[in-house]
Design an enzyme around this catalytic site. Sequence first.
Site, short mmCIF file in Angstrom:
data_model
loop_
_atom_site.label_atom_id
_atom_site.label_comp_id
_atom_site.label_asym_id
_atom_site.label_seq_id
_atom_site.Cartn_x
_atom_site.Cartn_y
_atom_site.Cartn_z
N GLY A 1 -20.50 -5.76 23.55
CA GLY A 1 -21.91 -6.58 24.01
C GLY A 1 -21.50 -8.08 24.49
O GLY A 1 -21.90 -8.94 23.97
N SER B 1 -21.15 -8.84 28.46
CA SER B 1 -22.18 -8.97 29.64
C SER B 1 -23.35 -9.16 29.72
O SER B 1 -24.02 -8.26 29.05
CB SER B 1 -21.45 -7.97 30.86
N GLU C 1 -7.74 -6.66 25.05
CA GLU C 1 -8.35 -5.76 26.08
C GLU C 1 -7.27 -5.66 27.26
O GLU C 1 -7.31 -4.71 27.84
CB GLU C 1 -9.60 -5.91 26.50
C1 LIG Z 1 -17.06 0.48 34.40
C2 LIG Z 1 -17.33 -0.59 33.74
C3 LIG Z 1 -17.56 -0.96 32.29
C4 LIG Z 1 -18.02 -2.18 31.56
N1 LIG Z 1 -18.03 -2.20 30.36
C5 LIG Z 1 -18.40 -3.34 30.01
C6 LIG Z 1 -18.48 -3.42 28.37
O1 LIG Z 1 -18.10 -2.42 27.69
N2 LIG Z 1 -18.94 -4.44 27.91
C7 LIG Z 1 -19.52 -5.66 28.63
O2 LIG Z 1 -19.78 -6.57 28.09
N3 LIG Z 1 -19.22 -5.53 30.02
C8 LIG Z 1 -18.74 -4.40 30.45
N4 LIG Z 1 -18.47 -4.57 32.03
C9 LIG Z 1 -18.88 -5.58 32.76
C10 LIG Z 1 -17.84 -6.35 33.46
O3 LIG Z 1 -17.20 -7.17 32.38
C11 LIG Z 1 -18.48 -7.29 34.47
O4 LIG Z 1 -18.88 -6.37 35.35
C12 LIG Z 1 -17.69 -8.40 35.23
O5 LIG Z 1 -17.16 -9.14 34.02
C13 LIG Z 1 -18.00 -8.85 36.46
O6 LIG Z 1 -19.28 -9.55 36.06
P1 LIG Z 1 -20.53 -9.10 37.06
O7 LIG Z 1 -20.55 -7.64 37.19
O8 LIG Z 1 -21.77 -9.92 36.45
O9 LIG Z 1 -19.92 -9.59 38.42
P2 LIG Z 1 -20.11 -11.38 39.01
O10 LIG Z 1 -19.61 -12.28 38.01
O11 LIG Z 1 -21.62 -11.53 39.61
O12 LIG Z 1 -19.06 -11.04 40.37
C14 LIG Z 1 -19.37 -10.56 41.53
C15 LIG Z 1 -18.17 -11.10 42.55
O13 LIG Z 1 -18.12 -12.44 42.56
C16 LIG Z 1 -16.73 -12.80 42.11
N5 LIG Z 1 -16.71 -14.17 41.43
C17 LIG Z 1 -17.34 -14.50 40.39
N6 LIG Z 1 -17.11 -15.68 39.91
C18 LIG Z 1 -16.18 -16.05 40.69
C19 LIG Z 1 -15.30 -17.37 40.70
N7 LIG Z 1 -15.40 -18.31 39.97
N8 LIG Z 1 -14.29 -17.30 41.76
C20 LIG Z 1 -14.24 -16.32 42.64
N9 LIG Z 1 -14.83 -15.45 42.64
C21 LIG Z 1 -15.70 -15.22 41.70
C22 LIG Z 1 -16.20 -11.62 41.31
O14 LIG Z 1 -14.76 -11.58 41.14
C23 LIG Z 1 -16.94 -10.43 42.05
O15 LIG Z 1 -16.02 -10.10 42.97
C24 LIG Z 1 -18.33 -3.29 32.35
C25 LIG Z 1 -17.97 -3.34 33.71
C26 LIG Z 1 -17.67 -1.91 34.47
C27 LIG Z 1 -17.77 -1.80 36.08
#
Ligand SMILES: Cc1cc2nc3c(=O)[nH]c(=O)nc-3n(C[C@H](O)[C@H](O)[C@H](O)COP(=O)(O)OP(=O)(O)OC[C@H]3O[C@@H](n4cnc5c(N)ncnc54)[C@H](O)[C@@H]3O)c2cc1C
Lengths: 394, 364
Positions: free
Chosen positions: A132, A134, A251
């Site tokens: 938990g 994101s 991880e």
């Molecule tokens: C299949 C799958 C399983 C997952 N499982 C889990 C889980 O079990 N537990 C959990 O907690 N999370 C989980 N996640 C979540 C995952 O960790 C997040 O999706 C990830 O960290 C990205 O966050 P976001 O989706 O909010 O994207 P955002 O952070 O909104 O990113 C959107 C885009 O902006 C870019 N970006 C953001 N910040 C910057 C920066 N500083 N510089 C340049 N570019 C930037 C990103 O690279 C991306 O391309 C999972 C995700 C997927 C796809």
Amino acid sequence: MNLTETPEERTFRAEVQAWMAAHLTGEFAALRGCHGPGEERFDAALAKRWEQELATAGWVGIGWPQAAGGAGLPLGKQIIFHEEYVRAGGPGRLGHIGEQLFAPTLIDFGTPAQQARFLPGIRAGREYWAQGYSEPNAGSDLANVRTRARLDVERGEWVIDGQKVWTSWAQEADWIFVLARTEEGSQRHHGLSLLLVPLHQPGVTVRPIRQMTGGAEFNEVFFDGARTEGSLHLGPVGEGWKVAMALLGYERGVSTLGQQAQFRHELDLVIAAARANGAAQDPVLRQRIADAALRLATLRFHALRVLGAGGASHAAYTAKYAWSNWRRDLGQLAADVLGRAGDVVRADDAARTRLQQVWLSSRADTIYAGTNEIQLNLIAERALGMPREERKGP
Amino acid sequence: MDLALDDDQQAIAQAAADFLAEACAAPAMRAAADSADGMDRALWQGIVEQGWCAVAAPEAEGGLGLGEVGLALLAEQLGRHLAGVPFFESAIEAAALLRACGNPEPALLAGVASGAVLVLAAHATHADASTTPAGDWRLDGTWPQVPGAAWADNFLLLIEGESPRLFWVPAPELAVEPLAMIDTTRRSASVHAHAVHVPATALLAEGAALRTALVHARGLAAIALAAEQVGVAQQCLDLTLAYAAQRMQFGRPIASFQAVKHRCAQMLVAIESARSAVYGAAAVADAAPEATTLSFHAAEAWCAACDAVRYAAQEAIQLHGGVGYTWEVDVQRYFKRAQANRVRGGDPSTWRERVAAQLLDAAP
Ligand SMILES: Cc1cc2nc3c(=O)[nH]c(=O)nc-3n(C[C@H](O)[C@H](O)[C@H](O)COP(=O)(O)OP(=O)(O)OC[C@H]3O[C@@H](n4cnc5c(N)ncnc54)[C@H](O)[C@@H]3O)c2cc1C
């Protein structure tokens, strides 16, 4: 530096082979080569019984130290286990988050009481965990978590309110480790704690989210006055960030060994498909297939180089970026090799279904566990010592 | 199973880095590259004295017993410094071929270990060997572009044909004509043989056995040249990091721009992957692999290193801006060496096609 298998390692390989041949049978035969949701035949209850079958034979926690109830196997044997597991058609591991991410962190940071309470359940394949971290407003910027927890002093319990998202396997898990703000008014990575929270309780709602693969592996998790015991914080209260980051290290590191064995299997499927449908004669696809095979061999060498005793820690930073982009390229290659057939669903064609899943699911690899962009920031800042990103606001 | 460097390996890599930082610092490298024949003889003497030319040879034969991994570690450091010495030609390429042929003339290999420069001349435009009534050989031919030839004491002449033949010939017997090079850190010359007579013992290997040896040696040489490419790439990154940290634009160091950071990070990804590929392939080579295994991992190391250095050299020029386009800044030398190495080892697409044939054409 040594790549030759010792006699002991060869014996171990044979042992794993024999065990898989004897045990991935009967009701478990249905799981052979099955990866997870998105595949029609995936059955979570059966997948858990399979985890217990593995556990009974001592194949869960093979990399944990013996003092923690693990087998304490060296890296080479862990790799051999994963390779033979996949070669025999072993299915995707439902216990992955508990065994590979949570347990090593628990061993590093947990109290003896916490370890005694949680390690045996994981080791036996009885208790499953979810991650938990994101939230809707805390993705790459994880330090922005808003989920709050306050201590109900009277009952000695944490009370948790907030929401997590993209939580893999929460619908099958019993527990979740929650990064929550335990200090009111704290900012960024201060005042956070990693709380261990039971999922089966009235204050928790889990809602699956359908993925682009068609299946639902991840979920939204809502905490509405959810409770957990006051002692169930991993590491000191207010210092959850450090613990959460250590877990991310697992991880991105050792836990990827099993994946690599899986990748080999996927590449073999691509090769078989190319040979069968004539794509193997296309000069450009030939180059791409050879490239995929060569780069996969390098991922293995890279893991052996950075994960071994006294390994190159500097190079560890590049591993996640390298494997996830390899897999994304493989997914595209799979789709290109399938050609027109790749757009048609045929549930009775297991290899095609698997390759379609590889194509689609590989889109997640460059997002979870730190996106490509975040990985590059980390490499630039931590490994190369370049200036840190500017941050605005609190 | 483990690919971390052991103590001996770490020690030789560190010793090489320290030695070259002193003996082949940038001014010395430039001086050699801009000199008449490109060779840094003082450096070469130092290298020979350190025993590097026998690093791979077993300890029983007076070597350091560090195998292909040892060679790769040294080649990487030499690439980093664009050292103007015939280490690759003599101690790697020619020595590997001699060993693959079963060391038919031990004095040659012993000579290599003590610094006599042995150079393989392959890819003749025309070449011919015929026996004379006296029982010796008459050699004629032209090898138009032989790297390291101007520095050679002895040559291995490869004469292709239905049955290929390999001869050794002292350099003074041949006409060696230096060429003007784009990459001045490693010179080539054209080599001519006009009615050169050598004794029967000069024929070192021929036929199918030689073909097999050539393929084996090609694999070993590719792994070591890949190591050199990794060193070249690493230096491109290091030069870029140093420049980006001090060059200010828009009131901040350009190293703080994310586009710049990401380019450097991607260089490191490519370099570390290539380094893993090279170390892994070298370790495979040291474990008496089958021919297909060696050629697969040689392809792995070679393709990874060529990809890494192409990207690193390209971005190094790009991120230096205008000065990156000047003669004065060293990145141009690294850029040129990377390309010269690439064509020398063979285009990666050729290597990939060999692997594709293994994976896709062989009976399953
Ligand atoms: C299949 C799958 C399983 C997952 N499982 C889990 C889980 O079990 N537990 C959990 O907690 N999370 C989980 N996640 C979540 C995952 O960790 C997040 O999706 C990830 O960290 C990205 O966050 P976001 O989706 O909010 O994207 P955002 O952070 O909104 O990113 C959107 C885009 O902006 C870019 N970006 C953001 N910040 C910057 C920066 N500083 N510089 C340049 N570019 C930037 C990103 O690279 C991306 O391309 C999972 C995700 C997927 C796809």
